[in-house]
Write a protein that holds these residues in place. Structure first.
Motif, mmCIF file in Angstrom:
data_model
loop_
_atom_site.group_PDB
_atom_site.id
_atom_site.type_symbol
_atom_site.label_atom_id
_atom_site.label_comp_id
_atom_site.label_asym_id
_atom_site.label_seq_id
_atom_site.Cartn_x
_atom_site.Cartn_y
_atom_site.Cartn_z
ATOM 1 N N ASN A 108 22.299 44.448 8.030
ATOM 2 C CA ASN A 108 21.594 45.808 7.553
ATOM 3 C C ASN A 108 22.138 46.056 6.069
ATOM 4 O O ASN A 108 23.399 45.681 5.810
ATOM 5 C CB ASN A 108 22.296 46.864 8.549
ATOM 6 C CG ASN A 108 21.892 46.699 9.715
ATOM 7 O OD1 ASN A 108 20.441 46.796 10.076
ATOM 8 N ND2 ASN A 108 22.546 46.879 10.720
ATOM 9 N N HIS A 109 21.541 46.524 5.218
ATOM 10 C CA HIS A 109 21.929 46.672 3.734
ATOM 11 C C HIS A 109 22.683 48.092 3.876
ATOM 12 O O HIS A 109 22.029 49.091 4.495
ATOM 13 C CB HIS A 109 20.714 46.555 2.861
ATOM 14 C CG HIS A 109 20.181 45.217 2.538
ATOM 15 N ND1 HIS A 109 20.671 44.404 1.883
ATOM 16 C CD2 HIS A 109 19.170 44.800 3.530
ATOM 17 C CE1 HIS A 109 19.982 43.193 2.100
ATOM 18 N NE2 HIS A 109 19.045 43.401 3.006
ATOM 19 N N VAL A 110 23.664 48.218 3.294
ATOM 20 C CA VAL A 110 24.520 49.364 2.817
ATOM 21 C C VAL A 110 24.858 49.603 1.443
ATOM 22 O O VAL A 110 25.096 48.325 0.905
ATOM 23 C CB VAL A 110 25.843 49.135 3.709
ATOM 24 C CG1 VAL A 110 26.549 50.514 3.502
ATOM 25 C CG2 VAL A 110 25.354 49.059 5.160
ATOM 26 N N THR A 111 24.589 50.803 0.895
ATOM 27 C CA THR A 111 25.422 50.928 -0.413
ATOM 28 C C THR A 111 26.571 51.853 -0.305
ATOM 29 O O THR A 111 26.720 52.605 -0.022
ATOM 30 C CB THR A 111 24.477 51.872 -1.263
ATOM 31 O OG1 THR A 111 22.912 51.239 -1.515
ATOM 32 C CG2 THR A 111 24.707 52.089 -2.710
ATOM 33 N N ALA A 112 27.420 51.061 -1.051
ATOM 34 C CA ALA A 112 28.988 51.553 -0.953
ATOM 35 C C ALA A 112 29.052 52.209 -2.278
ATOM 36 O O ALA A 112 28.753 51.586 -3.409
ATOM 37 C CB ALA A 112 30.046 50.553 -0.640
ATOM 38 N N ILE A 113 29.899 53.074 -2.324
ATOM 39 C CA ILE A 113 30.409 53.518 -3.734
ATOM 40 C C ILE A 113 32.219 53.419 -4.109
ATOM 41 O O ILE A 113 32.907 53.612 -3.013
ATOM 42 C CB ILE A 113 30.123 55.086 -3.704
ATOM 43 C CG1 ILE A 113 28.681 55.495 -3.552
ATOM 44 C CG2 ILE A 113 30.744 55.944 -4.947
ATOM 45 C CD1 ILE A 113 28.262 56.960 -3.435
ATOM 46 N N VAL A 114 32.446 52.848 -4.923
ATOM 47 C CA VAL A 114 33.599 52.610 -5.185
ATOM 48 C C VAL A 114 34.397 53.790 -5.480
ATOM 49 O O VAL A 114 34.340 54.805 -6.395
ATOM 50 C CB VAL A 114 33.722 51.644 -6.812
ATOM 51 C CG1 VAL A 114 35.169 51.418 -6.804
ATOM 52 C CG2 VAL A 114 32.932 50.257 -6.672
ATOM 53 N N LEU A 115 35.588 53.896 -4.689
ATOM 54 C CA LEU A 115 36.526 55.019 -4.700
ATOM 55 C C LEU A 115 37.799 54.660 -5.648
ATOM 56 O O LEU A 115 38.228 55.522 -6.276
ATOM 57 C CB LEU A 115 36.871 55.477 -3.254
ATOM 58 C CG LEU A 115 35.896 55.998 -2.361
ATOM 59 C CD1 LEU A 115 36.312 56.031 -1.100
ATOM 60 C CD2 LEU A 115 34.962 57.327 -3.158
ATOM 61 N N GLU A 116 38.227 53.381 -5.383
ATOM 62 C CA GLU A 116 39.537 53.036 -6.130
ATOM 63 C C GLU A 116 39.503 51.724 -6.309
ATOM 64 O O GLU A 116 39.067 51.094 -5.338
ATOM 65 C CB GLU A 116 40.765 53.451 -5.062
ATOM 66 C CG GLU A 116 42.029 53.190 -5.367
ATOM 67 C CD GLU A 116 43.075 53.648 -4.595
ATOM 68 O OE1 GLU A 116 44.162 52.998 -4.817
ATOM 69 O OE2 GLU A 116 42.970 54.588 -3.701
#
Length: 166
Positions: A108-116
């Motif tokens: 499954n494709h997931v978009t992750a957002i960089v937090l740190e």
């Protein structure tokens, strides 16, 4: 022609988030020359989004709001993970706020957002970028037509006229 299942729909939209104080916060808008084009009724779009389009024809305009439960769900506070710094040896460490396309073990494709970002790891948020947001759409239907056999076989639209290559 009325929007119906297996039709290619082209529309213009402006998307805003409705903040807790009731004010609109701009997210995105289609370009005047390039309407958003998709195959209606095959699960590509949020069900509530498609529900609002049902029965519309070219030239129709509409505004509607989709609450998080009917959109991308509520934001889950524990949906974070650390990615090892070695993953970024080739591309370099991403900046905070960057969106990373990832794939889980099931494909499954997931978009992750960089937090740190640290020298050892990159902490990312795995929530959908629109999770927890109340979405407000202002739309205008540009066109609708029955999908071609090829579009139906591929499961997506091939542009407004059905001739775009991919």
């Amino acid at each position: 022609m009325t929007i119906d299942k297996n039709h290619v729909v082209a529309l213009h939209y402006t998307l805003n988030a409705i903040e807790e104080n009731g004010e609109k916060s701009f997210i995105e808008k289609t370009d005047a020359e390039n309407p958003f084009t998709f195959l209606y009724g095959v699960g590509m779009m949020l069900p509530k989004f498609e529900e609002h389009l049902q029965g519309m024809v070219a030239g129709d305009k509409k505004s509607f709001t989709i609450i998080p439960e009917d959109g991308y769900g509520d934001k889950m506070e524990n949906a974070t993970t650390q990615l090892p710094a070695e993953m970024f040896a080739q591309s370099g460490m991403p900046p905070i706020g960057a969106m990373l396309p990832l794939q889980d073990a099931q494909g499954n494709h997931v978009t992750a957002i960089v937090l740190e970002v640290t020298p050892e790891a990159v902490l990312v948020d795995l929530n959908h970028p629109m999770a927890g947001k109340t979405l407000h759409f202002d739309i205008e239907v540009a066109s609708t037509r029955p999908a071609t056999e090829e579009e139906l076989a591929h499961g997506h639209a091939h542009g407004i006229d059905g001739n775009e290559e991919h």
